[in-house]
Design an enzyme around this catalytic site. Structure first.
Site, PDB file in Angstrom:
ATOM      1  N   SER A  22       0.817  -1.219   0.000  1.00 47.53           N
ATOM      2  CA  SER A  22       0.000   0.000   0.000  1.00 47.53           C
ATOM      3  C   SER A  22       0.852   1.272   0.000  1.00 47.53           C
ATOM      4  CB  SER A  22      -0.955   0.010   1.198  1.00 47.53           C
ATOM      5  OG  SER A  22      -0.244  -0.179   2.406  1.00 47.53           O
ATOM      6  N   ASN A 110      -2.107  -2.430  13.051  1.00 46.31           N
ATOM      7  CA  ASN A 110      -3.564  -2.269  13.055  1.00 46.31           C
ATOM      8  C   ASN A 110      -4.012  -1.035  13.841  1.00 46.31           C
ATOM      9  OD1 ASN A 110      -3.383  -4.613  11.679  1.00 46.31           O
ATOM     10  ND2 ASN A 110      -4.317  -5.925  13.236  1.00 46.31           N
ATOM     11  N   HIS A 156     -40.063  22.004 -11.884  1.00 43.93           N
ATOM     12  CA  HIS A 156     -40.129  21.165 -13.101  1.00 43.93           C
ATOM     13  C   HIS A 156     -39.388  21.827 -14.264  1.00 43.93           C
ATOM     14  CE1 HIS A 156     -43.407  19.023 -11.007  1.00 43.93           C
ATOM     15  NE2 HIS A 156     -43.815  20.240 -10.691  1.00 43.93           N
ATOM     16  N   SER A 277     -13.825  26.077 -27.608  1.00 43.21           N
ATOM     17  CA  SER A 277     -13.913  24.852 -28.394  1.00 43.21           C
ATOM     18  C   SER A 277     -12.762  24.833 -29.401  1.00 43.21           C
ATOM     19  CB  SER A 277     -15.256  24.832 -29.129  1.00 43.21           C
ATOM     20  OG  SER A 277     -15.170  23.994 -30.263  1.00 43.21           O
ATOM     21  N   LYS A 283     -17.570  29.456 -29.121  1.00 43.69           N
ATOM     22  CA  LYS A 283     -17.978  28.785 -27.884  1.00 43.69           C
ATOM     23  C   LYS A 283     -17.219  29.266 -26.639  1.00 43.69           C
ATOM     24  CE  LYS A 283     -20.344  25.479 -27.436  1.00 43.69           C
ATOM     25  NZ  LYS A 283     -20.267  24.094 -27.881  1.00 43.69           N
ATOM     26  N   GLU A 290     -19.360  21.916 -15.205  1.00 41.82           N
ATOM     27  CA  GLU A 290     -19.680  20.545 -15.646  1.00 41.82           C
ATOM     28  C   GLU A 290     -18.861  19.526 -14.872  1.00 41.82           C
ATOM     29  OE1 GLU A 290     -21.056  21.506 -20.213  1.00 41.82           O
ATOM     30  OE2 GLU A 290     -18.958  21.245 -19.792  1.00 41.82           O
ATOM     31  N   GLN A 322      -7.616  -2.318   3.951  1.00 41.27           N
ATOM     32  CA  GLN A 322      -6.607  -1.485   3.283  1.00 41.27           C
ATOM     33  C   GLN A 322      -7.214  -0.762   2.080  1.00 41.27           C
ATOM     34  OE1 GLN A 322      -2.351  -2.637   3.007  1.00 41.27           O
ATOM     35  NE2 GLN A 322      -2.813  -3.027   0.867  1.00 41.27           N
TER      36      GLN A 322
HETATM   37  N1  ARG Z   1      -1.292  -1.263   5.110  1.00 39.10           N
HETATM   38  C1  ARG Z   1      -2.234  -1.758   6.052  1.00 39.10           C
HETATM   39  C2  ARG Z   1      -3.572  -1.027   5.875  1.00 39.10           C
HETATM   40  O1  ARG Z   1      -3.580   0.003   5.308  1.00 39.10           O
HETATM   41  C3  ARG Z   1      -1.757  -1.553   7.450  1.00 39.10           C
HETATM   42  C4  ARG Z   1      -2.264  -2.525   8.418  1.00 39.10           C
HETATM   43  C5  ARG Z   1      -1.675  -3.853   8.165  1.00 39.10           C
HETATM   44  N2  ARG Z   1      -1.993  -4.783   9.168  1.00 39.10           N
HETATM   45  C6  ARG Z   1      -1.823  -6.059   9.028  1.00 39.10           C
HETATM   46  N3  ARG Z   1      -2.146  -6.835  10.017  1.00 39.10           N
HETATM   47  N4  ARG Z   1      -1.384  -6.594   7.927  1.00 39.10           N
HETATM   48  O2  ARG Z   1      -4.603  -1.491   6.295  1.00 39.10           O
END
Ligand code: ARG
Length: 460
Positions: A22, A110, A156, A277, A283, A290, A322
């Site tokens: 990640s 975590n 409307h 445009s 234009k 938009e 994640q």
């Molecule tokens: N990169 C992980 C996330 O964003 C971090 C937590 C990872 N925890 C684990 N037990 N693998 O959720």
């Protein structure tokens, strides 16, 4: 190097790395991760895990990393690390050796990721509230630039009753005020610190969780470790706030796109927020508006995606979670951009007041007024409505406005109509008669504008 060496003989496959890593996107959490790590170093020092001198060394190294993070000079790509947490830890180990290896005592990625992301969300709530304030300011300024202008109001998308332009502006002010209050409200709920909850069950070390919360600017610690590491409600709430506000912006954009059309011609937009445009030289397209409308899709999609991701997940942390980040980062970023460009568009906008008033006079927008006039003559509203409809039909046949019909023609339809009907049918008169609280009359609109300005002064 991975964080789980001991138990493994083989390495990760390249494809596993692609699905699992990640760091390419969670690197934006660098400063939050480092600040959380500084707080954690202090906590494990107080718990007797490391000495004061060791804590100082860790803190100095983390401060240096923080500086690099803020300067944008950390080299994430070259590190080969899995995520921002392992990246920061690896950088510490590289500098401090075994001392760097002590920081993760009692902590898990975590509780770490939950803390980092809450900090990120809290910081963005502050930014987005400032953005919302700016759009509200731009609406108030536009209202003041054209404080007496009248344009047709629609239901409307048919001309219904005329309204003052500031009344239109203040309708969006109300929506954006709700968006700002939603943010203030949800930021209180996300104001709890997960750090110290460990992987899922808490930690054996004597960690002062309130002290960590204080240091990181949280009101208090989360109260249940299982919930703390598996809760993503704060992201969902932020995505809902983003979605609702984007919906408001897209409605405003749609109104303005219509007002800007050749057919309506009520407003002109600045060159700085429109585009030409490549083919048609004449234009001038309202692209910014938009895109404010168009970007709703991905923002709403991020809310839906995270709801589906979280649905049915067992306690506690699962790697599915994640997937919470990319959509949220994108949605918040798009919302921020749309609020900024929304303010610019409003600042650039000018009204063709004459054309607006002309359009407000067309389309029999004073037919309700005629019915109300007849009510004043003692005719029940349902009958008056019918009579007014007959008058409109006759005027349509004559291809003129109601007020252009001679009194004899009006009296042929209803003898109760007198000469005194004509002033009643005038644009300003019928607008300003709606002087009820929340209405479009001059007095309530002036009061509402004052109220909006006070709101801005008191905005925190
Ligand atoms: N990169 C992980 C996330 O964003 C971090 C937590 C990872 N925890 C684990 N037990 N693998 O959720």
């Amino acid at each position: 190097m991975s964080l789980w060496g001991g138990r493994f003989v083989g390495g990760s496959s390249n494809m596993f790395r692609r699905v699992n890593d990640s760091l390419p996107f969670d690197q934006v959490l660098a400063s939050q991760d480092i600040r959380g790590s500084i707080a954690w170093s202090r906590a494990i020092c107080q718990a007797g895990v490391i000495t004061d001198a060791e804590q100082q060394q860790l803190q100095d190294a983390l401060q240096a990393l923080l500086k690099q993070a803020e300067q944008g000079s950390l080299d994430f790509a070259a590190s080969g690390e899995e995520d921002i947490h392992s990246f920061v830890e690896a950088a510490l180990i590289e500098q401090l050796g075994d001392l760097g290896r002590k920081l993760h005592t009692g902590r898990s990625r975590n509780d770490q990721v939950a803390t980092d992301f809450r900090l990120w969300c809290k910081e963005h709530v502050t930014l987005l509230r400032t953005d919302l304030k700016q759009v509200i300011e731009a609406l108030v300024n536009a209202a003041e630039r054209h404080s007496t202008a009248i344009l047709p109001g629609y239901t409307h998308l048919q001309r219904a009753q005329p309204v003052r332009f500031p009344h239109w502006c203040l309708a969006y002010v109300e929506m954006l005020k709700r968006d700002a209050s939603r943010l203030a409200d949800l930021s209180q709920r996300m104001d709890q610190s997960p750090l110290g909850c460990g992987a899922l069950a808490g930690t054996t070390y004597a960690i002062d969780r309130q002290a960590i919360a204080d240091e990181l600017g949280f009101a208090s610690p989360c109260l249940n470790s299982l919930d703390a590491v598996s809760d993503r409600d704060y992201v969902l709430e932020l995505l809902f706030a983003a979605s609702t506000s984007m919906m408001h912006l897209s409605r405003m954009a749609e109104d303005l796109i219509f007002f800007n059309s050749g057919e309506a011609g009520f407003i002109r937009l600045g060159d700085s927020v429109t585009s030409g445009s490549s083919l048609m030289p004449q234009k001038k397209n309202p692209d910014a508006l938009e895109l404010m409308r168009g970007k709703c899709g991905r923002v709403f999609g991020s809310l839906q995606a995270l709801l589906v991701t979280m649905k049915g997940l067992p306690l506690a942390y699962n790697k599915d979670m994640q997937e919470d980040k990319e959509g949220a980062f994108d949605a918040v970023n798009q919302w921020h951009i749309c609020l900024c460009i929304g303010a610019e568009v409003l600042d650039s906008l000018t009204l063709d007041e004459q054309r607006c008033a002309q359009a407000a006079r067309e389309g029999y927008a004073n037919a309700t007024e005629l019915a109300d006039y007849l009510v004043g003559k003692g005719i029940p509203f349902r009958t008056a409505h019918d009579i007014s409809g007959q008058v409109v039909l006759h005027a349509l046949e004559q291809q003129c406005a109601i007020e252009d019909l001679p009194l004899s023609a009006l009296q042929a339809i209803c003898p109760d109509i007198g000469e005194d009907v004509y002033p009643v049918l005038q644009l300003e008169y019928l607008v300003d008669k709606r002087n009820i609280l929340g209405g479009t009359g001059k007095a309530p609109v002036a009061a509402a504008l004052k109220h909006a300005k006070r709101y801005l002064q008191e905005f925190v």
